[in-house]
Design a protein around this motif. Sequence first.
Motif, PDB file in Angstrom:
ATOM      1  N   LEU A 327       0.852  -1.183   0.000  1.00  0.00           N
ATOM      2  CA  LEU A 327       0.000   0.000   0.000  1.00  0.00           C
ATOM      3  C   LEU A 327       0.893   1.240   0.000  1.00  0.00           C
ATOM      4  N   GLU A 328       1.433   1.552  -1.161  1.00  0.00           N
ATOM      5  CA  GLU A 328       2.485   2.565  -1.264  1.00  0.00           C
ATOM      6  C   GLU A 328       1.996   3.979  -0.981  1.00  0.00           C
ATOM      7  N   ARG A 335       3.130   2.798   8.034  1.00  0.00           N
ATOM      8  CA  ARG A 335       2.901   1.377   7.709  1.00  0.00           C
ATOM      9  C   ARG A 335       3.697   0.476   8.642  1.00  0.00           C
ATOM     10  N   ALA A 336       4.954   0.818   8.844  1.00  0.00           N
ATOM     11  CA  ALA A 336       5.830  -0.017   9.665  1.00  0.00           C
ATOM     12  C   ALA A 336       5.381  -0.044  11.123  1.00  0.00           C
ATOM     13  N   THR A 346      -1.512  -7.721   7.295  1.00  0.00           N
ATOM     14  CA  THR A 346      -2.713  -6.898   7.244  1.00  0.00           C
ATOM     15  C   THR A 346      -2.953  -6.274   8.620  1.00  0.00           C
ATOM     16  N   PRO A 347      -3.642  -5.144   8.685  1.00  0.00           N
ATOM     17  CA  PRO A 347      -3.750  -4.429   9.958  1.00  0.00           C
ATOM     18  C   PRO A 347      -4.669  -5.116  10.958  1.00  0.00           C
ATOM     19  N   GLU A 348      -4.223  -5.140  12.207  1.00  0.00           N
ATOM     20  CA  GLU A 348      -5.104  -5.553  13.302  1.00  0.00           C
ATOM     21  C   GLU A 348      -6.072  -4.401  13.566  1.00  0.00           C
ATOM     22  N   LEU A 349      -7.365  -4.712  13.697  1.00  0.00           N
ATOM     23  CA  LEU A 349      -8.372  -3.661  13.760  1.00  0.00           C
ATOM     24  C   LEU A 349      -9.261  -3.789  14.984  1.00  0.00           C
ATOM     25  N   TRP A 357      -3.015   2.775  14.737  1.00  0.00           N
ATOM     26  CA  TRP A 357      -2.680   4.194  14.638  1.00  0.00           C
ATOM     27  C   TRP A 357      -3.977   4.975  14.794  1.00  0.00           C
ATOM     28  N   PRO A 358      -4.123   5.758  15.834  1.00  0.00           N
ATOM     29  CA  PRO A 358      -5.392   6.442  16.099  1.00  0.00           C
ATOM     30  C   PRO A 358      -5.864   7.269  14.909  1.00  0.00           C
ATOM     31  N   GLY A 359      -7.115   7.045  14.525  1.00  0.00           N
ATOM     32  CA  GLY A 359      -7.722   7.809  13.442  1.00  0.00           C
ATOM     33  C   GLY A 359      -7.572   7.208  12.070  1.00  0.00           C
ATOM     34  N   LEU A 360      -6.801   6.122  11.929  1.00  0.00           N
ATOM     35  CA  LEU A 360      -6.618   5.480  10.631  1.00  0.00           C
ATOM     36  C   LEU A 360      -7.472   4.214  10.576  1.00  0.00           C
ATOM     37  N   PHE A 361      -8.413   4.185   9.629  1.00  0.00           N
ATOM     38  CA  PHE A 361      -9.367   3.089   9.493  1.00  0.00           C
ATOM     39  C   PHE A 361      -9.164   2.383   8.147  1.00  0.00           C
TER      40      PHE A 361
END
Length: 421
Positions: A327-328, A335-336, A346-349, A357-361
């Motif tokens: 996801l460039e 990302r890291a 893949t992101p843990e949600l 990361w607060p605010g990133l969905f």
Amino acid sequence: MDDLVVVGAGPYGLSIAAHAAGAGLGVRILGRPMASWRDHMPEGMYLKSEPWSSNLSAPDGRYTLAEYCAGHGIAAEHGTPLPIGTFSAYGLWFARHAAPRVEEATVIEVTPQGGGFRIRTAEGPQLLARTVALAVGVMPFVRYPEALRELPASHYSHSSGHRDLTRFTGREVAVLGAGQAALETAALLAENGARPCLVARRTRLNWNTVPQPLRRPPLRALRDPHSGLGTGWRSWAWSELPWAVRRLPAPTRERIAATALGPAGAWWLRERFERRVPVLLGHRLQRAVPAGGGTRLGLSTAAGEPVVLNTSHVIAATGFAPDLARLELLDAGLRAALATVGESGTPELSPGFESSWPGLFFAGLLTAPSFGPSMRFVHGAGFTAGRLVSGVRKRLGARSPLRGSSGAPRTDRASAAGRRA
């Protein structure tokens, strides 16, 4: 500064934006509406899912595919496949009536700034947002077999790279894969005068059965319930209980995302495919080299016997590999820093689709290892949209949009009725 910027204007992005506007948030949505469906699927393809399970999601439950079809004189019936073109047109209609105005901008960077995010686009000035929802679809995650990567770019392509297959008329084409995209692409190639051959590692092809009637005796319905992802209790669980999937251990969720609802062809495609497309099943691709004006594929059978296949072009219908590393547009440092689901990349949600990361969905394919296989299908947009917007409101403290927000105004029934085409 906007309350929410949605990146991506496919079924998930449009549904999220509709719910956000309905909640009174200042929201902007960036992207080409229904881009994957309009630009990356060949003419002649059909929607595999049933019409009643292919709705985008509005907060009041309106603007369904059935409503669109009824208003345009189109039959949307259980057991009757709809053309992809009809579904694309439905998505554009939904965008006009249920969501804020879509800004056709290409997002090239999302970077943390202060307590929010800076979004840069290729077309204009940067935007600032308190929260961001990435609903980028599948195209960043196109997957190719490694053996093809040594070929010249003109010798191979992905099944998502073709809108018009007539360019292959009269040519031999090897189609790699065993899922719906591979089977339907091969059938369409044959129907357009090409000479396709399907190559698959699987020793047999799986075909979905003809769907059972919606109205059935109660005992039959109990034994084999309908769901948005098909019939049967297992499909029902993936369809209706994504919240329960998220509570499972990470390795279990990874396994479910990788194996549930595996490759299979639609029942209505089987006759078209079998009468026109030769197959090489149980064959693995070992190498691919240019040969004259085409490509020579080195295959091996399950017994280890070598097979050579010469072809003019190779189409890899080998799906998509969701991975944050690909996801460039997302800042590399961000990302890291994201927590991931096991080894999946893949992101843990959270239950509200918020990352570490607060605010990133996130929404769509990247969320399948968190919420299960329904996130790979349009049907998952209904589960995602309301919960993600609730997560955004929680992050914002459920406050009203700040004065001067540049987000689109709330879309309500009165304004939607005034815009109806």
